[in-house]
Enzyme design. Structure first.
Site, mmCIF file in Angstrom:
data_model
loop_
_atom_site.group_PDB
_atom_site.id
_atom_site.type_symbol
_atom_site.label_atom_id
_atom_site.label_comp_id
_atom_site.label_asym_id
_atom_site.label_seq_id
_atom_site.Cartn_x
_atom_site.Cartn_y
_atom_site.Cartn_z
ATOM 1 N N ASP A 68 -45.931 -47.718 67.829
ATOM 2 C CA ASP A 68 -46.822 -46.676 68.323
ATOM 3 C C ASP A 68 -47.892 -46.134 67.503
ATOM 4 O OD1 ASP A 68 -45.128 -45.307 66.787
ATOM 5 O OD2 ASP A 68 -43.915 -44.649 68.522
ATOM 6 N N ASN A 140 -35.022 -35.642 71.352
ATOM 7 C CA ASN A 140 -34.765 -35.423 72.751
ATOM 8 C C ASN A 140 -34.548 -36.966 73.337
ATOM 9 O OD1 ASN A 140 -37.167 -36.994 72.420
ATOM 10 N ND2 ASN A 140 -38.692 -35.477 73.309
ATOM 11 N N HIS A 142 -36.053 -39.705 72.451
ATOM 12 C CA HIS A 142 -37.168 -40.866 72.756
ATOM 13 C C HIS A 142 -36.940 -41.948 71.934
ATOM 14 C CE1 HIS A 142 -40.013 -38.680 69.759
ATOM 15 N NE2 HIS A 142 -39.426 -39.357 69.080
ATOM 16 N N GLU A 147 -41.014 -40.657 75.992
ATOM 17 C CA GLU A 147 -40.323 -39.250 76.318
ATOM 18 C C GLU A 147 -39.329 -39.341 77.312
ATOM 19 O OE1 GLU A 147 -40.668 -37.555 73.796
ATOM 20 O OE2 GLU A 147 -42.887 -37.055 73.215
HETATM 21 C C1 F6R Z 1 -42.048 -43.582 65.198
HETATM 22 C C2 F6R Z 1 -41.384 -43.398 66.246
HETATM 23 C C3 F6R Z 1 -40.585 -42.303 66.870
HETATM 24 C C4 F6R Z 1 -39.475 -41.959 65.777
HETATM 25 C C5 F6R Z 1 -38.735 -40.736 66.063
HETATM 26 C C6 F6R Z 1 -37.979 -40.366 65.024
HETATM 27 O O1 F6R Z 1 -42.774 -44.895 65.140
HETATM 28 O O2 F6R Z 1 -41.611 -44.383 67.364
HETATM 29 O O3 F6R Z 1 -39.703 -42.652 68.072
HETATM 30 O O4 F6R Z 1 -38.833 -42.962 65.428
HETATM 31 O O5 F6R Z 1 -39.489 -39.690 66.475
HETATM 32 O O6 F6R Z 1 -38.674 -39.896 64.019
HETATM 33 P P1 F6R Z 1 -38.091 -39.310 62.616
HETATM 34 O O7 F6R Z 1 -37.605 -40.616 62.032
HETATM 35 O O8 F6R Z 1 -39.168 -38.960 61.801
HETATM 36 O O9 F6R Z 1 -37.077 -38.159 62.743
#
Ligand code: F6R
Length: 247
Positions: A68, A140, A142, A147
């Site tokens: 992403d 959450n 995701h 989401e």
């Molecule tokens: C990042 C992504 C997100 C993260 C998730 C966890 O490319 O796609 O899904 O993997 O938000 O983020 P952290 O590791 O910062 O807790």
């Protein structure tokens, strides 16, 4: 196939094991496509891979794809995911810019964003399925920026980030107001096409989502739960993230 869960004492131990896992798969697929995630969780893994880069084969045939990118940030913006990957991994490995692919989030104009979505999905089809996709999990539930309540049958698309994701990611910005409100993400269907998935989870803030993902119903309210339907998923978690798992 059940999701295979391995629990490690702490973040560092998890990161070392993840680096081991990734290095072995790169050795077996040096001409393949490696799917990467940003965020705090894989940072330790990337640092460990860099520390052990002498063990890696010639990487000139490797291609990487990222899950992403924020919409409205240029690739050289310090909070863009392009920039993150370059600093945390690509420069250290000596990967050339043309080896790594991201959704182009530089232009938030809806028509430009739509063109970027189509271009990325085409690029992913052309490259073929990653031999490994690394994932983190949102508090959450995701995955990528899919989401809660996202459809499961999505390909690359524009998403409106949820308030909880904006708050969680505001730690990287001066304030929550600076966090982009939209992103381009691989869809659930897109990321499920990887041959293998390695999900990394660290810290007690992830415990509830991780339990739902592994032991709960497969439901759009918890996007990561779809991974129960993938045939080759490893979860590496530290004790805090695994603390709510029943065994
Ligand atoms: C990042 C992504 C997100 C993260 C998730 C966890 O490319 O796609 O899904 O993997 O938000 O983020 P952290 O590791 O910062 O807790």
């Amino acid at each position: 196939m059940q999701v295979k869960v391995t629990v490690f004492k702490d973040y560092d131990e998890m990161s070392r094991a993840a680096a081991d896992f990734v290095i072995d798969l790169i050795k077996a697929n040096p001409q393949g496509v490696l799917g990467l995630a940003t965020g705090s969780t894989p940072e330790g893994t990337y640092a460990e891979i860099l520390r052990r880069k002498d063990e890696l084969p010639d990487l000139s045939g490797l291609r990487t794809v990222n899950l992403d990118e924020y919409l409205g940030l240029a690739a050289d913006h310090p909070q863009s995911y392009h920039y993150f990957m370059r600093k945390k991994l690509f420069d250290g490995l000596g990967l050339k810019p043309e080896q790594s692919f991201f959704p182009d989030g530089s232009n938030a104009d809806p028509e430009a964003a739509h063109a970027a979505v189509i271009a990325y999905e085409h690029k992913l089809l052309e490259l073929g399925a990653p031999f490994l996709q690394i994932l983190g999990i949102g508090e959450n539930g995701h995955i990528g920026f899919n989401e809660p309540a996202s459809q499961f049958n999505t390909r690359t698309h524009v998403v409106n980030l949820s308030e909880s994701t904006i708050q969680a990611n505001s730690r990287f910005f001066n304030s929550a107001d600076e966090v982009p409100k939209q992103a381009i993400t691989m869809g659930v269907l897109t990321l499920m096409q990887a041959s293998r998935i390695l999900m990394l989870a660290s810290g007690e803030k992830k415990a509830k989502a991780l339990k739902g993902m592994i032991e709960g119903l497969v439901e759009p309210e918890l996007p990561a739960s779809i991974l129960q339907m993938h045939e080759n998923v490893n979860v590496f978690a530290d004790e805090a993230a695994a603390s709510l798992l029943s065994k």
